[in-house]
Design a protein around this motif. Structure first.
Motif, PDB file in Angstrom:
ATOM      1  N   ASN A  44       0.822  -1.216   0.000  1.00 12.86           N
ATOM      2  CA  ASN A  44       0.000   0.000   0.000  1.00 12.86           C
ATOM      3  C   ASN A  44       0.853   1.263   0.000  1.00 12.86           C
ATOM      4  N   VAL A  45       1.957   1.234   0.764  1.00 11.31           N
ATOM      5  CA  VAL A  45       2.848   2.409   0.804  1.00 11.31           C
ATOM      6  C   VAL A  45       3.335   2.720  -0.613  1.00 11.31           C
ATOM      7  N   ILE A  46       3.802   1.689  -1.294  1.00  9.40           N
ATOM      8  CA  ILE A  46       4.332   1.881  -2.657  1.00  9.40           C
ATOM      9  C   ILE A  46       3.218   2.356  -3.598  1.00  9.40           C
ATOM     10  N   ALA A  47       2.039   1.743  -3.457  1.00 11.83           N
ATOM     11  CA  ALA A  47       0.915   2.132  -4.333  1.00 11.83           C
ATOM     12  C   ALA A  47       0.561   3.612  -4.135  1.00 11.83           C
ATOM     13  N   PHE A  48       0.528   4.068  -2.879  1.00 10.13           N
ATOM     14  CA  PHE A  48       0.142   5.468  -2.643  1.00 10.13           C
ATOM     15  C   PHE A  48       1.243   6.442  -3.096  1.00 10.13           C
ATOM     16  N   ILE A  49       2.507   6.041  -2.924  1.00  9.23           N
ATOM     17  CA  ILE A  49       3.599   6.901  -3.410  1.00  9.23           C
ATOM     18  C   ILE A  49       3.497   7.005  -4.930  1.00  9.23           C
ATOM     19  N   MET A  69      -4.202   9.183   5.688  1.00 11.06           N
ATOM     20  CA  MET A  69      -3.962   8.029   4.821  1.00 11.06           C
ATOM     21  C   MET A  69      -3.085   6.952   5.459  1.00 11.06           C
ATOM     22  N   GLY A  70      -2.418   7.291   6.569  1.00  9.45           N
ATOM     23  CA  GLY A  70      -1.503   6.328   7.196  1.00  9.45           C
ATOM     24  C   GLY A  70      -2.217   5.044   7.613  1.00  9.45           C
ATOM     25  N   TRP A  71      -3.473   5.170   8.030  1.00 11.64           N
ATOM     26  CA  TRP A  71      -4.206   3.993   8.505  1.00 11.64           C
ATOM     27  C   TRP A  71      -4.417   2.954   7.400  1.00 11.64           C
ATOM     28  N   LEU A  72      -4.297   3.387   6.152  1.00 10.65           N
ATOM     29  CA  LEU A  72      -4.447   2.443   5.038  1.00 10.65           C
ATOM     30  C   LEU A  72      -3.120   1.779   4.668  1.00 10.65           C
ATOM     31  N   MET A  73      -2.059   2.135   5.404  1.00 13.64           N
ATOM     32  CA  MET A  73      -0.733   1.592   5.095  1.00 13.64           C
ATOM     33  C   MET A  73      -0.215   0.678   6.193  1.00 13.64           C
TER      34      MET A  73
END
Ligand code: ST9
Ligand code: ZN
Ligand code: ZN
Length: 346
Positions: A54-59, A162-166
């Motif tokens: 998810n981190v990579i996807a959001f970046i 958005m952190g909660w989604l990571m």
């Protein structure tokens, strides 16, 4: 990487008579004595398990969106810009009028045609399927600002935005979340159908359709359609939605209930299609306007529901009597409500 994280805040959560978590630093001593209890997890340490996918996807989403902005300014056809804005409007309604006001809160009822339309818009919004979205949101309302709140705003702006989604969800979210009744959504075949076929329907509605239409009808390039109509639209819509959980839990007045974190925030009101009147919404979550006021300028989702009510597709719209709102504002508000401000005492 797993890190051990200590609760960053000092305030002690207390429960109101309705079971809503409140911030004890904001309430007077008498109320405190009557209602305060130490949340069992206040001092508990917990592990953060980062979900790198998810981190990579959001970046990626945010970097690709910057390129989308560049393309929109330089080479994008005006038809693509108009279509993208319209499509973004529809996906926003799929969240506000659909997942939020209809399905999570049952603020009104909708016939099958409107439920299908909203489910299509919602699938194109790609914010998880309706069932998951509504379950997280009901848990957020029931356990606001505790460890059971999926986007607990006490963990700071980034986490609630958005952190909660990571990261993996806290055990409390999953355990206490089971206390939330979801049987009404389990009985709605539209919701169940969307959930069952989500991973086929979502790529189709959120990507293939908004990329295909500009390419097929007015010859837009794949590069521009992908970065503008899909990626940029999606990223803007996500951030506008997330602002309700972050900004509208931090900045603004609390005219209806000063003891909870949600606020009235006009900027979020506009960007999130009328969902920034969040202090009111947490005080009266069943109101289909998610606001005391009926105006459309800062609440285009109310206009959407009113239109379909006029058409007869939406019905049993719930709202709150002015007298009840004013009494609540006087009892628990921060003094900024208009009925107090404009009263005979100034
Ligand atoms: C997105 C959603 O962005 C945004 C929501 C915002 C809400 C805003 C609300 C404000 C009001 C409305 C404003 C609208 C404004 C619109 C403006 C428009 C312009 N209760 O989740 P899992 C259990 S999505 C009870 O995998 P992990 C359950 O058993 C963005 N139980 O947990 C579940 O299994 P199942 C795109 C719960 O492994 C199991 O736990 N999507 C609850 O910790 C596992 O659940 C993404 O990026 C609960 N609440 O993973 C995907 N929750 O489901 C992101 C869980 O089978 N998500 N359980 O029953 C993920 O990758 C993962 O969920 C995770 C957590 C990594 C975050
Ligand atoms: Zn809500
Ligand atoms: Zn909230």
């Amino acid at each position: 990487i797993d890190g051990v994280h200590q609760e960053p805040y000092k305030m002690i959560p207390v429960l109101s008579d309705s079971g809503t978590a409140r911030l004890s630093s904001n309430i007077d001593d008498t109320t405190k004595r009557n209602t305060e209890y130490l949340h069992p997890l206040t001092t508990k340490k917990y592990k953060w398990k980062i979900v790198w996918r998810n981190v990579i996807a959001f970046i990626y989403l945010h970097i690709a969106s910057l390129y989308g902005i560049y393309l929109a300014a330089v080479v994008c056809k005006w038809e693509t810009i108009g279509f993208t804005m319209l499509f973004g409007l529809c996906t926003g309604y799929g969240i506000t009028a659909g997942a939020h006001r209809l399905w999570a809160h049952k603020c009104y009822k909708a016939n099958t045609a409107l439920r299908l339309l909203l489910a299509f818009f919602n699938t194109a919004a790609f914010q998880n399927h309706i069932y998951e979205w509504a379950r997280d949101h009901r848990v957020h309302h029931k356990f606001t600002d505790t460890d059971a709140d999926p986007h607990n705003s006490r963990r700071g702006f980034f986490f609630s935005h958005m952190g909660w989604l990571m990261v993996k969800k806290q055990t409390d979210v999953k355990l206490k979340g089971q206390l939330v009744d979801m049987s009404d959504l389990e009985e709605d075949w539209v919701v169940m159908f969307q959930m069952k076929y989500y991973f086929i329907l979502m790529p189709l509605c959120a990507f293939v359709i908004p990329i295909g239409i500009p390419m097929y009808f007015w010859g837009e390039s794949l590069n521009v359609a992908f970065h503008c109509s899909a990626i940029l639209r999606y990223t803007v819509s996500l951030n506008n939605t997330w602002l309700v959980n972050s900004a509208a839990h931090i900045w603004g007045n609390r005219p209806y209930d000063r003891t909870i974190s949600p606020t009235e925030n006009i900027y979020v009101g506009i960007l999130a299609f009328g969902e920034g009147w969040h202090n009111y919404h947490h005080a009266f979550p069943w109101d289909y306007k998610t606001s005391e006021y009926s105006g459309y300028k800062t609440n285009i989702s109310t206009a959407f529901i009113d239109f379909f009510s006029w058409l007869g597709w939406a019905y049993d719209l719930k709202t709150v009597r002015t007298e009840m709102i004013e009494k609540r504002a006087l009892r628990t508000g921060d003094g900024t409500h208009h009925s107090i401000q404009a009263g005979p005492w100034g």
